[in-house]
Motif scaffolding. Structure first.
Motif, short mmCIF file in Angstrom:
data_model
loop_
_atom_site.label_atom_id
_atom_site.label_comp_id
_atom_site.label_asym_id
_atom_site.label_seq_id
_atom_site.Cartn_x
_atom_site.Cartn_y
_atom_site.Cartn_z
N LEU A 89 48.55 68.36 -10.42
CA LEU A 89 48.30 68.69 -11.86
C LEU A 89 48.15 67.42 -12.48
O LEU A 89 47.33 67.37 -13.28
CB LEU A 89 49.45 69.67 -12.31
CG LEU A 89 49.54 71.19 -11.80
CD1 LEU A 89 50.45 71.83 -12.28
CD2 LEU A 89 48.16 71.82 -12.50
N ILE A 90 48.98 66.43 -12.30
CA ILE A 90 49.05 65.38 -12.88
C ILE A 90 47.94 64.57 -12.66
O ILE A 90 47.06 64.14 -13.53
CB ILE A 90 50.24 64.55 -12.52
CG1 ILE A 90 51.41 64.97 -13.07
CG2 ILE A 90 50.25 62.97 -13.12
CD1 ILE A 90 52.66 64.34 -12.56
N ARG A 91 47.28 64.58 -11.28
CA ARG A 91 46.25 63.82 -10.92
C ARG A 91 45.22 64.31 -11.68
O ARG A 91 44.21 63.60 -12.15
CB ARG A 91 45.97 63.60 -9.51
CG ARG A 91 47.30 62.88 -8.71
CD ARG A 91 47.16 63.07 -7.05
NE ARG A 91 47.94 62.06 -6.49
CZ ARG A 91 48.67 62.32 -5.33
NH1 ARG A 91 48.44 63.59 -4.84
NH2 ARG A 91 49.52 61.46 -4.92
N ARG A 92 45.05 65.50 -11.66
CA ARG A 92 43.97 66.32 -12.27
C ARG A 92 43.61 65.80 -13.97
O ARG A 92 42.78 65.77 -14.50
CB ARG A 92 43.83 67.62 -12.14
CG ARG A 92 42.55 68.37 -12.52
CD ARG A 92 41.21 67.71 -12.07
NE ARG A 92 39.77 68.17 -12.66
CZ ARG A 92 38.69 67.62 -12.58
NH1 ARG A 92 38.64 66.37 -12.28
NH2 ARG A 92 37.67 68.15 -13.13
N LEU A 93 45.04 66.02 -14.34
CA LEU A 93 45.07 65.58 -15.72
C LEU A 93 44.71 64.18 -16.07
O LEU A 93 44.03 63.97 -17.32
CB LEU A 93 46.39 65.73 -16.27
CG LEU A 93 46.98 67.45 -16.70
CD1 LEU A 93 48.47 67.39 -16.64
CD2 LEU A 93 46.34 67.93 -17.76
N ILE A 94 45.16 63.26 -15.35
CA ILE A 94 44.56 62.02 -15.51
C ILE A 94 43.25 61.62 -15.34
O ILE A 94 42.54 60.96 -15.92
CB ILE A 94 45.27 60.87 -14.35
CG1 ILE A 94 46.91 60.89 -14.83
CG2 ILE A 94 44.83 59.49 -14.48
CD1 ILE A 94 47.92 60.25 -13.78
N GLU A 95 42.62 62.52 -14.28
CA GLU A 95 41.15 62.32 -14.16
C GLU A 95 40.49 62.95 -15.57
O GLU A 95 39.36 62.26 -15.84
CB GLU A 95 40.67 63.13 -12.84
CG GLU A 95 41.09 62.67 -11.78
CD GLU A 95 40.74 63.55 -10.36
OE1 GLU A 95 40.96 63.12 -9.33
OE2 GLU A 95 40.36 64.53 -10.60
N LEU A 96 40.93 63.91 -15.92
CA LEU A 96 40.35 64.52 -16.93
C LEU A 96 40.27 63.62 -18.39
O LEU A 96 39.34 63.50 -19.20
CB LEU A 96 40.82 65.90 -17.49
CG LEU A 96 40.60 67.03 -16.48
CD1 LEU A 96 41.48 68.23 -16.70
CD2 LEU A 96 39.23 67.41 -16.40
N ALA A 97 41.61 62.85 -18.69
CA ALA A 97 41.78 62.04 -19.54
C ALA A 97 40.72 60.81 -19.35
O ALA A 97 40.34 60.40 -20.32
CB ALA A 97 43.08 61.56 -19.48
N GLU A 98 40.64 60.40 -18.21
CA GLU A 98 39.81 59.12 -17.70
C GLU A 98 38.37 59.56 -18.15
O GLU A 98 37.36 58.64 -18.57
CB GLU A 98 39.92 58.54 -16.44
CG GLU A 98 41.20 57.89 -16.18
CD GLU A 98 41.17 57.00 -14.80
OE1 GLU A 98 40.31 57.36 -14.04
OE2 GLU A 98 42.07 56.08 -14.53
N ASP A 99 37.94 60.64 -18.00
CA ASP A 99 36.63 60.94 -18.22
C ASP A 99 36.43 60.94 -19.51
O ASP A 99 35.23 60.70 -20.05
CB ASP A 99 36.41 62.61 -17.96
CG ASP A 99 36.10 62.87 -16.42
OD1 ASP A 99 36.07 61.62 -15.61
OD2 ASP A 99 36.38 63.77 -15.92
N GLU A 100 37.31 61.31 -20.64
CA GLU A 100 37.16 61.01 -21.96
C GLU A 100 37.46 59.64 -22.31
O GLU A 100 36.85 59.13 -23.38
CB GLU A 100 38.31 61.83 -22.66
CG GLU A 100 38.06 63.43 -22.50
CD GLU A 100 39.18 64.13 -23.57
OE1 GLU A 100 39.51 63.72 -24.68
OE2 GLU A 100 39.78 64.97 -23.01
N LEU A 101 38.41 59.09 -21.78
CA LEU A 101 38.78 57.62 -22.55
C LEU A 101 37.70 56.50 -21.92
O LEU A 101 37.83 55.31 -22.37
CB LEU A 101 40.28 57.30 -21.98
CG LEU A 101 41.00 58.31 -22.70
CD1 LEU A 101 42.78 57.88 -22.22
CD2 LEU A 101 41.20 58.15 -24.16
N GLY A 102 37.37 56.79 -20.76
CA GLY A 102 36.52 55.57 -20.00
C GLY A 102 37.57 55.04 -18.76
O GLY A 102 38.68 55.41 -19.06
N PRO A 103 37.08 54.07 -18.32
CA PRO A 103 37.89 53.44 -17.37
C PRO A 103 38.95 52.58 -17.57
O PRO A 103 39.06 52.08 -19.15
CB PRO A 103 36.78 52.17 -16.65
CG PRO A 103 35.74 52.12 -17.61
CD PRO A 103 35.67 53.39 -18.21
#
Length: 632
Positions: A339-353
Motif C-alpha cells: 500500500l505504501i509503495r503504491r501511494l508513493i507511486e501515485l504521489a510521484e505521478d502528481e509531484l514529479g520526480p
C-alpha cells in the motif's frame, strides 16, 4: 452417581487435560479420587520419596520446586503435578508445598497409567507438561508447515555467476553444465561501497545483471549476434533484485510490476539465489496473489480503500486456515508495504520526480514483519545528504502527507506520537539520522530510549535501501559496544509487566474503558518484543523480525539454555491469542482491539496464557541481572 463424585467429575472436566476426555473416563476418574487437605506452609511431597497418585489442585495454591530449591512453578485451581514422578520410577522429582490452605484430588497411579496408555491427548499432556506452551505452539505449526513466507525459503541452490567480460559462449556453456535457465553477471570493483560484496578471494564485486535463455534467443540469435559477444553488451540496463528477507508476496510483486520471470535474491548485497515466477506460483495461494497484485492496479487512493474489505478477509482466512503468528504478521506487513509503495507511486505521478534520492522507511511492527490487522503508522524519510531544505522540503512534505493521509484512509490511523514522515523531525538527511542514532546510544534518556525502541526496528520500503542498511549497520556496531545504552534499554523494557498476580491469577485492566480485560499487546507481546530487542542489540544482530532476532541470539549463545526457545514459544502463543481475538472481532463486525477477556477463552488457553506470561516475567527478571547499570 453420588453428589460428591458428580461434583468432582464436573470440576475435572473444566480443566485440561480432562476437558477432552470421554464421559466414561471422567466417571471412572471421579469415582477413584481421594481428597487430601494441606494447610498453608505444609510440604506436600519431598524430593525422592515414593509417589502413587497424580495431584490435582481443587482449590488453594501450590509451589513446585526444582531439586536445588529454585522455584519451578506456582500452581492454582485446575493445575496438576506429580506426573513426572509417576512417569519416572514412582519417585518425586519436584518437591511441592502448599502456600495457602489447599485441597487436592488424588488420582491413583493405576488409573493414571491406564489413561496414559489409552488416551493419546492425555499422554501428550502429562509427558509434555513442562513445555506445555511449546507443545501448543508446535501443534499449531504442524498444521501449517506448507505455509512459508520469506523469499529465501524458496531458494534451493546458489546462483550461477559469471564475470560480465565473458562471452555469450562461456555463459551458455556454464548454464548448460549447471542446468539453469539464468545466470548472474558480476564485475570487479576497487571500492567496498554500499553496492559491493566481498568475493571468496577477499576482492570486491558488484552484481551488474542477469541473462536468461530468453535473452540469448532475443538479444543474440534473433539480433544476428555472435557467440563471442561480451555479456556486458547485451545485459539489461536496470537490474531488478530483492532482498532475501523480503516476503514471497514482495518477490511476486516485483516480478509483476517489472514484467520479469527471474529475480536475483541478495543478502546484504551478496547474491544468494535466483527465484523464478514458477517457484512463487507453486507456493502462493491464488487469493494472496490476487490481493497484492490488485493493490498495484489501483489508480487512486479511493481504489486502495475499496480493497480494505479484501485485506480483512485475507486476515480472517489466514487465521481460519491455522497460519502461525509469524506467517500472518509477515503477510499483513507485506500488504501494508505494498500500500505504501503504491501511494508513493501515485504521489510521484502528481509531484514529479524527487529532487534528491531518498528512502521511505517503516518502523515498529511493519519493520519487524509482525503487523496485525489493527495498527497505526510508524514511518520516516531518509534523504540524501545533498538535501537543501529551502529547495527540496516542500516536495518531501507533500509526499509524506499524501502517503500518511492515504494510509489513514485505508485504516492505518495516524500515529498519536507523531512518528510519521509528516513530522519535520523524522524527515531528515542521512547524516542527521546518523547523528540522531549516535546521540540516542551515547546519551540515553527517557525520550531517546523511547525513540530507540521505535526507530531501531527499521526497514526500507521505497527508494534507496542502502540508506537504511547503513543505519542498521550503525546500530548493530554501536549498540552492542555500549553497556550504558543496553542497561538503559533493559530497564526501559521493564516498564510494562505481565498481568500476573502472586498466585498466577490475572490482573485485569481497570482503566474505565476495558475493565476486567487484559490488553494482550501492552501486557504481553510488546514487553516480550522489548526484551528480545535488548538481547538482539547486545549481540549485534541486524535482523528486524523478533523470531529472526531469537535465531541470532541463540547463535551468539548468550542466554541460559532453553531461554530463547521459551521466549519464542511465548511470543508465538501470545501473538496468536491476540490475532484470533481480532479475527473474532472482525467476524462479528466489531472494531478489532487488543483487549481479551479471560473468561471468554478456553481453560487450556487460559493455562497457556499464564505459562506465557510467566516466561515474560522470568525474562524481565533476567534482563536486569544480565545488563547491570555501569558505574559512570
Amino acid at each position: 452417581m453420588e453428589a460428591e463424585v458428580q461434583e468432582i467429575r464436573e470440576h475435572l472436566k473444566r480443566y485440561p487435560p480432562f476437558d477432552r476426555l470421554e464421559s466414561e473416563w471422567l466417571d471412572r476418574i471421579a469415582e477413584s479420587v481421594e481428597v487430601a487437605y494441606y494447610r498453608d506452609g505444609t510440604m506436600i511431597q519431598e524430593y525422592g520419596e515414593p509417589i502413587d497418585t497424580l495431584r490435582y489442585v481443587r482449590s488453594g495454591a501450590v509451589e513446585v520446586y526444582r531439586h536445588n530449591g529454585e522455584l519451578y512453578n506456582r500452581l492454582s485451581e485446575g493445575d496438576i503435578f506429580g506426573q513426572t514422578g509417576l512417569l519416572h520410577k514412582r519417585q518425586v522429582r519436584f518437591p511441592a508445598k502448599a502456600i495457602e490452605d489447599t485441597l487436592l484430588y488424588l488420582i491413583p497411579a493405576a488409573v493414571f497409567d491406564r489413561l496414559s496408555n489409552e488416551d493419546d491427548h492425555f499422554a501428550d499432556f502429562v509427558e509434555l507438561s513442562g513445555p506445555r506452551l511449546k507443545a501448543a505452539v508446535e501443534q499449531n505449526e504442524r498444521e501449517n508447515d506448507l505455509m512459508v513466507t520469506r523469499v529465501r525459503r524458496l531458494l534451493s541452490r546458489s546462483p550461477v555467476t559469471i564475470e560480465e567480460t565473458a562471452s555469450v559462449r562461456d555463459a551458455a556453456r556454464m548454464m548448460t553444465e549447471n542446468y539453469v535457465s539464468s545466470i548472474l553477471l558480476a564485475a570487479r570493483t576497487d571500492q567496498n561501497d554500499d553496492r559491493a560484496f566481498t568475493g571468496e578471494q577477499g576482492d570486491y564485486w558488484r552484481v551488474t545483471g542477469i541473462l536468461t535463455d530468453h535473452d540469448f534467443r532475443v538479444r543474440v540469435l534473433a539480433a544476428g549476434g555472435s557467440a563471442d559477444t561480451r555479456l556486458a553488451d547485451i545485459k539489461h540496463e536496470h537490474l531488478i533484485t530483492i532482498q532475501s528477507e523480503e516476503s514471497v508476496y514482495e518477490a511476486m510483486l516485483a516480478m509483476l510490476r517489472n514484467n520479469v520471470h527471474h529475480l536475483p535474491v541478495l543478502h546484504r548485497r551478496r547474491p544468494v539465489g535466483v527465484v523464478h515466477l514458477s517457484d512463487i506460483v507453486r507456493y502462493e495461494t491464488h487469493s494472496s496473489l490476487y490481493l497484492v497484485s490488485n493493490i498495484f492496479n489501483q489508480s487512486s487512493v479511493k481504489g486502495l480503500v475499496r480493497l480494505m474489505p479484501d485485506v480483512r478477509a485475507a486476515f480472517i482466512r489466514l487465521v481460519d486456515e491455522g497460519a502461525t503468528a509469524q506467517m500472518i504478521g509477515e503477510a499483513m506487513s507485506s500488504i501494508g508495504r505494498s500500500l505504501i509503495r503504491r501511494l508513493i507511486e501515485l504521489a510521484e505521478d502528481e509531484l514529479g520526480p524527487p529532487p534528491v534520492p531518498y528512502c521511505f522507511m517503516v518502523n515498529g511492527s511493519m519493520a519487524r514483519n509482525d503487523q496485525s490487522i489493527s495498527t497505526d503508522q510508524d514511518n520516516a524519510l531518509i534523504l540524501d545528504d545533498s538535501f537543501v531544505p529551502e529547495q527540496h522540503d516542500a516536495w518531501f512534505a507533500a509526499l509524506a502527507k499524501r502517503v500518511s493521509d492515504g494510509l489513514n484512509a485505508c485504516g492505518y490511523p495516524y500515529c498519536e506520537g507523531g512518528i510519521m514522515a509528516t513530522n519535520d523531525k523524522w524527515r531528515q538527511p542521512l547524516s542527521v539520522w546518523r547523528r540522531y542514532f549516535e546521540e540516542w546510544i551515547n546519551q540515553p534518556d527517557p525520550e531517546r530510549l523511547l525513540h530507540s525502541s521505535i526507530f531501531f526496528d527499521l526497514e526500507p520500503v521505497y527508494g534507496e535501501e542502502r540508506f537504511v542498511e547503513q543505519l542498521q549497520d550503525r546500530i548493530a556496531e554501536r549498540a552492542s559496544q555500549s553497556p550504558l545504552f543496553l542497561a538503559s534499554m533493559a530497564r526501559n523494557a521493564l516498564n510494562r509487566t505481565p498481568p500476573l498476580g502472586f498466585f498466577r491469577t490475572f490482573v485485569m485492566e481497570q482503566d474505565g474503558r476495558h475493565n476486567n480485560s487484559i490488553n494482550i499487546k501492552r501486557r504481553g507481546t510488546a514487553p516480550l518484543i522489548d526484551v528480545i530487542r535488548v538481547h538482539a542489540l547486545s549481540v549485534g544482530s541486524r535482523s528486524q523480525n523478533s523470531f529472526d532476532r531469537l535465531d541470532d541470539i541463540t547463535r551468539a549463545d548468550t542466554l541460559p539454555a532453553g531461554q530463547a526457545d521459551r521466549l519464542r514459544y511465548a511470543l508465538e502463543f501470545l501473538s496468536m491469542v491476540r490475532i484470533r481475538h481480532q479475527a473474532h472481532d472482525l467476524k462479528h463486525h466489531h472494531a478489532p482491539d487488543n483487549n481479551i477477556e479471560p473468561e471468554n477463552v478456553s481453560d487450556e488457553e487460559r493455562h497457556n496464557l499464564k505459562d506465557a506470561f510467566q516466561v515474560l516475567s522470568n525474562a524481565q527478571k533476567f534482563l536486569r541481572f544480565r545488563y547491570p547499570m555501569p558505574n559512570r
